[in-house]
Design a protein around this motif. Sequence first.
Motif, PDB file in Angstrom:
ATOM      1  N   ASP A 133       1.720  11.805  -4.894  1.00 15.17           N
ATOM      2  CA  ASP A 133       0.519  12.235  -5.811  1.00 15.17           C
ATOM      3  C   ASP A 133       0.511  13.813  -5.819  1.00 15.17           C
ATOM      4  OD1 ASP A 133      -2.131  12.643  -6.569  1.00 15.17           O
ATOM      5  OD2 ASP A 133      -3.049  11.288  -4.981  1.00 15.17           O
ATOM      6  N   SER A 139      -2.582   4.882  -1.327  1.00 11.19           N
ATOM      7  CA  SER A 139      -2.961   4.108  -0.281  1.00 11.19           C
ATOM      8  C   SER A 139      -3.123   2.500  -0.540  1.00 11.19           C
ATOM      9  CB  SER A 139      -4.315   4.481   0.368  1.00 11.19           C
ATOM     10  OG  SER A 139      -5.270   4.693  -0.350  1.00 11.19           O
ATOM     11  N   PRO A 186      -5.006   4.911  -6.171  1.00 10.19           N
ATOM     12  CA  PRO A 186      -4.396   5.785  -5.133  1.00 10.19           C
ATOM     13  C   PRO A 186      -3.181   5.119  -4.595  1.00 10.19           C
ATOM     14  CG  PRO A 186      -6.324   4.577  -4.336  1.00 10.19           C
ATOM     15  CD  PRO A 186      -6.243   4.440  -5.628  1.00 10.19           C
ATOM     16  N   ASN A 191       0.592   9.335   0.909  1.00  3.09           N
ATOM     17  CA  ASN A 191       0.337   9.843  -0.466  1.00  3.09           C
ATOM     18  C   ASN A 191       1.802  10.104  -1.262  1.00  3.09           C
ATOM     19  OD1 ASN A 191      -2.543   9.869  -1.437  1.00  3.09           O
ATOM     20  ND2 ASN A 191      -2.588  11.040   0.545  1.00  3.09           N
ATOM     21  N   TYR A 209      -3.179  15.318  -4.647  1.00  5.86           N
ATOM     22  CA  TYR A 209      -3.402  15.530  -3.276  1.00  5.86           C
ATOM     23  C   TYR A 209      -2.425  16.541  -2.739  1.00  5.86           C
ATOM     24  CZ  TYR A 209      -3.177  14.375   1.685  1.00  5.86           C
ATOM     25  OH  TYR A 209      -3.152  14.675   2.734  1.00  5.86           O
TER      26      TYR A 209
END
Length: 556
Positions: free
Chosen positions: A446, A415, A413, A428, A449
């Motif tokens: 992303d 993050s 991810p 994101n 997301y």
Amino acid sequence: MELDGNELLLADYPEVVFPIQCLEGIANRCSGQLFHGERTHIGWTAKEVVLPTIAGSAASGAIIKVAGITGRIRGMKFKRADGRTVRPSLVVLDDPQTDESARSLSQCANRERILAGAVLGLAGPGKKISGIMPCTVIRPGDMADNILDRDKHPEWNGERTRMVDAFPTNEKLWQQYAEVRAEGLRNGDGGKAAREFYARHREAMDEGASVAWPERFNHDELSAIQHAMNLKLQDEAAFFAEYQNDPLPEEVAEDDLLTADQVAGKTNGMERREIPVGCNHLTCFIDVQQKLLFYVIAGWEDDFTGVVVDYGTWPDQQRAYFTLRDARRTLTAVASGTGLEGSIYAGLEELTGDLLGREWPRDDGAALRIDRCLIDANWGHSTDVVYQFCRQSAFSGVVMPSHGRFVGASSIPFSEYKRKPGDRLGHNWRIPNVRGKRAVRHVLYDTNYWKSFVQARLAVAMGDRGCLSLFGQRAETHRLFAEHLTAEYRVRTEGRGRTVDEWKARPEQPDNHWLDCLVGCAVAASIQGCSLLGLDPPPKDTRRRVKLSSLQQGRR
């Protein structure tokens, strides 16, 4: 073939059929055919049949033409041998929708509009036209379903015909029959055991049943009731759609995704290109395709309450319903004399000049300008030209190339990305540091997301914080836009200890470009500092912190 070879038609209508059969399938004989020394003016082509001109015949000189409902039918007319011009007086619309068009709100609306305008207007001023439409309801709310609804279209006198008017009342016996039939078919008996079971209990199994056509059943069946129930057991959904003209309600996904109707109806009453007073940020996203540039402009409050201010394509298609595949005015057609890259560059220059060069009025009298415009650079042939345009554009401080990344459950991810000097990290998304005189900063985000994020904003009720709405007052305005926004569905997957929504395209909806644009507008708003309550605070650029650290080290 019926007119040319049906002996029953010849016996009933010799004045029509006999001259046709005299042609013996040779169309060239039409021009020379005579009856009592006069030409019959018979016509015989693939798309048009002109019946022979015979004195005293009610069908003398009648014209039969065929066309597709989306073809060139407007203004259809024919000039007879006597000089009179005639227009259609009867139209037969045979199954005017396809499986694909029935699943599209915009295509259904488009065909209904063609029907009401171009088709029923074929008779011309002061003339009436008759219409007959044999049709099948494919899904609830499609074109056929609407036309058959006498409340919506009383002028059509819609009537639904069904294979079964009333179903058998003895459900227990039919359940046993279904088990016997399934077991027999698995053993390869071809339905023999089920037929014998039905023969033993036929009187009880037929009780309460009523069918429209008692003679309709196959040679290995005993009645039309058994035939209908076999079809129902084979595929219940197909049976109710194809044979009952009453399709079952579509299954609703077990989540809170809005339908296209719900999205189209989420309007706020604002005029197009007018911004609500609470919006402080105006963002734009341009999706680059080979034929067209799709764009969306959205206004945002600091808490991500948003409104779609405008959307469209460049070049403008000048019609309410279209797909990328059937686009008529394309980039290469407008930018004549250019290749693919040149047409994209020219289109970006024209579009950004129009959108970024103007002021957008807010309803308190203030004027805003677009403060961030992201341009999709993912499409292979467009990447280099998008970067070149962003570097050379007069709006280089506003435009930025962007790359959506598919981050699934098994992916790392955003993050967990390790920050590097000069990088800018957000929720994101990230803007990597780039070096070199000709380097252009770009944004990565992303897509999974942010698609979930946008769908959640659309689901927020009007008036609540974080709600995303559309301009205007009428849902019909946004039918095609809403189809783009609902062109994907989500699949929840697990991996690496986390659960992620992975978005996939619906096979029946070919275009999702405005969805990509609206997602990009939300990313751009986040870059400009918009944040939902509970999310990370607005990201800060790390370049100043790096410089301060260097100065502190020098002092030490």
